[in-house]
Motif scaffolding. Structure first.
Motif, mmCIF file in Angstrom:
data_model
loop_
_atom_site.group_PDB
_atom_site.id
_atom_site.type_symbol
_atom_site.label_atom_id
_atom_site.label_comp_id
_atom_site.label_asym_id
_atom_site.label_seq_id
_atom_site.Cartn_x
_atom_site.Cartn_y
_atom_site.Cartn_z
ATOM 1 N N VAL A 37 0.753 -1.032 0.002
ATOM 2 C CA VAL A 37 0.069 -0.104 0.101
ATOM 3 C C VAL A 37 0.913 1.282 0.050
ATOM 4 C CG1 VAL A 37 -1.884 -1.104 1.273
ATOM 5 C CG2 VAL A 37 -0.328 0.101 2.609
ATOM 6 N N PRO A 38 0.548 2.468 -0.706
ATOM 7 C CA PRO A 38 1.297 3.704 -0.713
ATOM 8 C C PRO A 38 1.104 4.365 0.616
ATOM 9 C CG PRO A 38 -0.785 3.871 -1.830
ATOM 10 C CD PRO A 38 -0.846 2.488 -1.593
ATOM 11 N N LEU A 39 2.371 4.924 0.865
ATOM 12 C CA LEU A 39 2.244 5.788 2.098
ATOM 13 C C LEU A 39 1.577 7.181 2.015
ATOM 14 C CD1 LEU A 39 6.110 4.985 3.340
ATOM 15 C CD2 LEU A 39 3.924 4.037 4.008
ATOM 16 N N GLY A 40 1.372 7.788 3.054
ATOM 17 C CA GLY A 40 0.816 9.034 2.766
ATOM 18 C C GLY A 40 -0.488 9.428 3.195
ATOM 19 N N ARG A 41 -1.323 8.324 3.265
ATOM 20 C CA ARG A 41 -2.726 8.134 3.579
ATOM 21 C C ARG A 41 -2.849 6.979 4.547
ATOM 22 N NH1 ARG A 41 -6.398 7.778 -1.509
ATOM 23 N NH2 ARG A 41 -4.554 6.755 -2.258
ATOM 24 N N PRO A 42 -3.788 6.947 5.562
ATOM 25 C CA PRO A 42 -4.116 5.686 6.466
ATOM 26 C C PRO A 42 -4.644 4.755 5.239
ATOM 27 C CG PRO A 42 -5.166 7.647 7.280
ATOM 28 C CD PRO A 42 -4.576 7.917 6.077
ATOM 29 N N ALA A 43 -4.453 3.526 5.590
ATOM 30 C CA ALA A 43 -5.102 2.388 4.769
ATOM 31 C C ALA A 43 -5.826 1.451 6.021
ATOM 32 C CB ALA A 43 -3.663 1.733 4.040
ATOM 33 N N VAL A 44 -6.794 0.712 4.963
ATOM 34 C CA VAL A 44 -7.530 -0.487 5.642
ATOM 35 C C VAL A 44 -7.220 -1.616 4.623
ATOM 36 C CG1 VAL A 44 -9.612 -1.455 6.185
ATOM 37 C CG2 VAL A 44 -8.906 0.851 6.718
ATOM 38 N N ILE A 45 -6.421 -2.731 5.331
ATOM 39 C CA ILE A 45 -6.151 -4.046 4.676
ATOM 40 C C ILE A 45 -6.867 -5.144 5.044
ATOM 41 C CG2 ILE A 45 -4.513 -5.694 3.716
ATOM 42 C CD1 ILE A 45 -3.499 -2.280 4.789
ATOM 43 N N ALA A 46 -7.751 -5.644 4.296
ATOM 44 C CA ALA A 46 -8.923 -6.794 4.561
ATOM 45 C C ALA A 46 -8.028 -7.951 4.144
ATOM 46 C CB ALA A 46 -10.099 -6.538 4.044
#
Length: 147
Positions: A37-46
């Motif tokens: 996932v790219p950095l710079g924003r929060p992320a949700v990984i399912a």
């Protein structure tokens, strides 16, 4: 006898919660999702599995709802647990579905075992957004009688 059993279960619960919190702190230091996932924003990984019915019928719609609610403030993606066994082991994922919430720097902030609804995920992500943190610190400062 029942009181001793209840006390034992309470201590076990506290121990498990402490272990989970210490594991989460350690995971916050490791860049587990670099390149995923790219950095710079929060992320949700399912995390899901091919035969996971709840992943398709409940978690996928909740992720779509989260993406609609949060827009480009969050990266939402799904990974196949069998294709990422090392991540699953490092995160201590025991069931599918499971969701992981990362901050903008890629640090793990929440691991949700089992189904997590859009409202829960949105709350976890909003707590990581810069304007949310600024607003909550302003509210804390204005509520403090010494400032």
């Amino acid at each position: 006898m029942i009181v001793a059993l209840a006390a034992g279960l309470g201590l076990l619960w506290v121990g498990v919660r402490y272990w989970q919190a210490s594991r989460l702190r350690a995971l916050g230091q490791a860049p587990l999702f670099a390149g995923i996932v790219p950095l710079g924003r929060p992320a949700v990984i399912a995390f899901s599995t091919p035969g996971c019915r709840e992943c398709r019928t409940r978690q996928a719609p909740a992720l779509a709802q989260l993406a609609a609610i949060m827009g480009d403030q969050v990266v939402v993606t799904t990974l196949s647990a069998p294709e990422h066994p090392q991540l699953v082991a490092q995160l201590g994922i025991l069931t599918a579905p499971a969701t992981v919430v990362l901050d903008a720097g890629g640090a793990v902030r929440h691991v949700n075992q089992g189904f997590a609804d859009a409202a829960t995920l949105a709350r976890q992500v909003r707590a990581l957004l810069p304007q949310t943190a600024a607003l909550s610190s302003e509210a804390t400062c204005s509520a403090s009688p010494n400032t």
